[in-house]
Design a protein around this motif. Structure first.
Motif, PDB file in Angstrom:
ATOM      1  N   LYS A   1     120.474 -65.051  90.176  1.00 14.56           N
ATOM      2  CA  LYS A   1     120.981 -64.436  88.944  1.00 14.56           C
ATOM      3  C   LYS A   1     120.421 -63.021  88.781  1.00 14.56           C
ATOM      4  CE  LYS A   1     122.849 -64.185  84.831  1.00 14.56           C
ATOM      5  NZ  LYS A   1     124.283 -64.173  84.604  1.00 14.56           N
TER       6      LYS A   1
ATOM      7  N   PRO B   1     129.435 -53.288  90.272  1.00 12.62           N
ATOM      8  CA  PRO B   1     130.411 -54.367  90.028  1.00 12.62           C
ATOM      9  C   PRO B   1     131.760 -54.089  90.695  1.00 12.62           C
ATOM     10  CG  PRO B   1     129.856 -53.187  87.990  1.00 12.62           C
ATOM     11  CD  PRO B   1     128.927 -52.681  89.042  1.00 12.62           C
TER      12      PRO B   1
ATOM     13  N   LYS C   1     128.256 -64.553  87.911  1.00 11.00           N
ATOM     14  CA  LYS C   1     128.838 -63.444  87.129  1.00 11.00           C
ATOM     15  C   LYS C   1     127.686 -62.660  86.531  1.00 11.00           C
ATOM     16  CE  LYS C   1     131.839 -66.077  84.833  1.00 11.00           C
ATOM     17  NZ  LYS C   1     132.454 -66.635  83.690  1.00 11.00           N
ATOM     18  N   ASN C   2     127.879 -61.403  86.279  1.00 10.59           N
ATOM     19  CA  ASN C   2     126.870 -60.575  85.603  1.00 10.59           C
ATOM     20  C   ASN C   2     125.477 -60.705  86.223  1.00 10.59           C
ATOM     21  OD1 ASN C   2     128.891 -59.924  83.742  1.00 10.59           O
ATOM     22  ND2 ASN C   2     128.415 -61.745  82.523  1.00 10.59           N
ATOM     23  N   THR C   3     125.414 -60.601  87.521  1.00 11.86           N
ATOM     24  CA  THR C   3     124.100 -60.642  88.180  1.00 11.86           C
ATOM     25  C   THR C   3     123.253 -59.473  87.664  1.00 11.86           C
ATOM     26  OG1 THR C   3     125.049 -61.664  90.124  1.00 11.86           O
ATOM     27  CG2 THR C   3     122.955 -60.540  90.450  1.00 11.86           C
ATOM     28  N   ILE C   4     122.046 -59.805  87.223  1.00 17.33           N
ATOM     29  CA  ILE C   4     121.186 -58.773  86.627  1.00 17.33           C
ATOM     30  C   ILE C   4     120.697 -57.825  87.720  1.00 17.33           C
ATOM     31  CG2 ILE C   4     119.020 -58.404  85.327  1.00 17.33           C
ATOM     32  CD1 ILE C   4     119.460 -61.349  84.290  1.00 17.33           C
TER      33      ILE C   4
ATOM     34  N   ASN D   1     122.628 -55.641  89.306  1.00 18.92           N
ATOM     35  CA  ASN D   1     123.707 -55.207  90.212  1.00 18.92           C
ATOM     36  C   ASN D   1     124.385 -53.972  89.628  1.00 18.92           C
ATOM     37  OD1 ASN D   1     125.765 -54.971  92.085  1.00 18.92           O
ATOM     38  ND2 ASN D   1     127.035 -56.545  91.088  1.00 18.92           N
ATOM     39  N   LYS D   2     124.250 -52.850  90.325  1.00 16.98           N
ATOM     40  CA  LYS D   2     124.803 -51.604  89.796  1.00 16.98           C
ATOM     41  C   LYS D   2     126.219 -51.340  90.303  1.00 16.98           C
ATOM     42  CE  LYS D   2     120.577 -48.869  89.406  1.00 16.98           C
ATOM     43  NZ  LYS D   2     119.954 -48.239  90.552  1.00 16.98           N
TER      44      LYS D   2
ATOM     45  N   SER E   1     121.627 -70.250  84.180  1.00 15.59           N
ATOM     46  CA  SER E   1     123.032 -69.923  84.460  1.00 15.59           C
ATOM     47  C   SER E   1     123.819 -71.138  84.937  1.00 15.59           C
ATOM     48  CB  SER E   1     123.128 -68.845  85.532  1.00 15.59           C
ATOM     49  OG  SER E   1     122.329 -67.780  85.175  1.00 15.59           O
TER      50      SER E   1
END
Ligand SMILES: CC(=O)N[C@H]1[C@@H](OP(=O)(O)OP(=O)(O)OC[C@H]2O[C@@H](n3ccc(=O)[nH]c3=O)[C@H](O)[C@@H]2O)O[C@H](CO)[C@@H](O)[C@@H]1O
Length: 345
Positions: free
Chosen positions: A129, A158, A150-153, A155-156, A291
């Protein structure tokens, strides 16, 4: 056409097995030579020669950064990473891979930086995550990033990310009777599989002793380096290469919060008790577990669980209605996307 492929990712099963799964799926689709960069003396170093005897196996003597990151020891670790980057670059200059797949862990940093310099397409897989440091460094240069969540912390990118899920080792067929026979268990009780990721967990081992002293109408498969079984309904193994086969016939799992273990529990739709490892990097195991939070997934911290909680929950475990696989292995979509983005197989 025969491709030249470089893969790296390892240190633990959580990083190695996703790579294994994608390589197996590539084998179903294209012809290729494989070069695998492993970490000397870690799980991937031992598994690659067994799993892919034809591959060129290149172990690197690399070390992960020490937390906190400003630790003075990290200077020599970075210098060593640089040395390995030069080594990898020289090797890849000669064998000119068509693409590189990186599944996390610090070994991927020198491999990814070398690939970037040589303009070789890079594909990254992130299981957690919260994105690991190696993937954070490399994602800028990746052609595609495959995510479990989804919304992996952290990750710049997307726009070049795909939420594919985590590629797994899925058995071709499920043979519950045969697997239970291997364990010398009858088919008349539910089966609970207990494991602490690829490294094992003394914490879970200790917690389970009291559970085993109280429960005998459930069968247990327990992975542990230290525990000795003294109960007729508990089988202990130090490690099982085919653990996912046993998960596929289990009725519940008790596990840490490593992303690959959780993905397997989710894939086989198992009820579970999850106790994230409190010291995992950036507390990623707890974020992973949250998650995956849904009905039948019970998440506890190390401080707030005791054996009675486990006894209460597993007293309600019963055999599943069926043991069939209902989902598609994420390795399929990942392989297809990689090959499509190169212009087809
Ligand atoms: C200490 C550490 O760095 N932990 C990380 C590591 O954990 P770790 O390697 O423990 O990762 P996971 O729990 O995600 O995966 C363990 C894997 O080992 C397999 N297995 C385990 C025991 C066994 O006997 N046989 C077997 O095949 C499991 O089926 C699973 O595929 O990678 C995970 C995924 O990036 C991270 O979330 C974890 O925080």
């Amino acid at each position: 056409m025969k491709y030249n492929i470089v893969v790296s990712g390892g240190g633990t099963g959580g990083h190695y097995y996703p790579a294994y799964s994608v390589i197996k799926e590539l084998e179903n689709n294209i012809d290729f030579n494989l070069t695998y960069f492993t970490i000397y003396n870690r799980l991937d170093y031992f598994k690659v020669p067994q799993d892919f005897p034809e591959a060129t196996h290149i172990p690197l003597r690399v070390k992960g950064l020490i937390r906190p990151l400003y630790s003075i020891k990290n200077i020599s670790i970075l210098l060593n990473t640089y040395k390995n980057y030069l080594k990898v670059k020289k090797i890849m200059k000669n064998n000119r891979p068509d693409f590189v797949i990186l599944t996390g862990g610090y070994v991927t940093v020198p491999v990814g930086l070398a690939a970037k310099d040589l303009k070789i397409p890079i594909f990254i897989l992130e299981q957690n995550k919260i994105m690991g440091i190696a993937n954070k460094v490399l994602s800028k240069y990746a052609k595609k990033i495959f995510l479990t969540f989804k919304n992996t912390i952290g990750n710049k990118y997307p726009e070049k990310s795909i939420i594919s899920g985590n590629p797994l080792r899925v058995p071709n067929t499920i043979n519950r009777t045969k697997l239970l026979k291997n364990l010398k268990f009858d088919d008349n009780k539910p089966l609970v599989t207990v494991f602490g990721g690829s490294l094992g967990s003394d914490f879970i081992d200790n917690l389970m002793i009291d559970v085993y002293n109280h429960i005998n109408d459930i069968n247990f498969l327990h992975i542990s380096k230290n525990l000795k079984s003294q109960w007729s309904n508990v089988r202990v193994f130090k490690y099982l290469d085919n653990l996912t086969e046993y998960l596929s016939i289990s009725d519940m799992a008790i596990s840490r919060g490593g992303a690959t273990s959780l993905s397997e529990i989710d894939f086989f739709e198992l009820p579970a008790i999850i106790i994230p490892w409190g010291n995992s990097a950036e507390n990623q195991q707890f974020l992973n577990a949250k998650s995956f939070n849904k009905e039948n997934i019970h998440i506890f911290t190390e401080n707030d669980i005791n054996s009675k909680d486990i006894i209460d929950i597993i007293s309600n475990v019963h055999k599943r209605k069926d043991y069939i696989i209902k989902k598609e292995n994420p390795s399929k979509i990942i392989t297809k996307t990689i090959l499509d983005s190169l212009g087809g197989a």
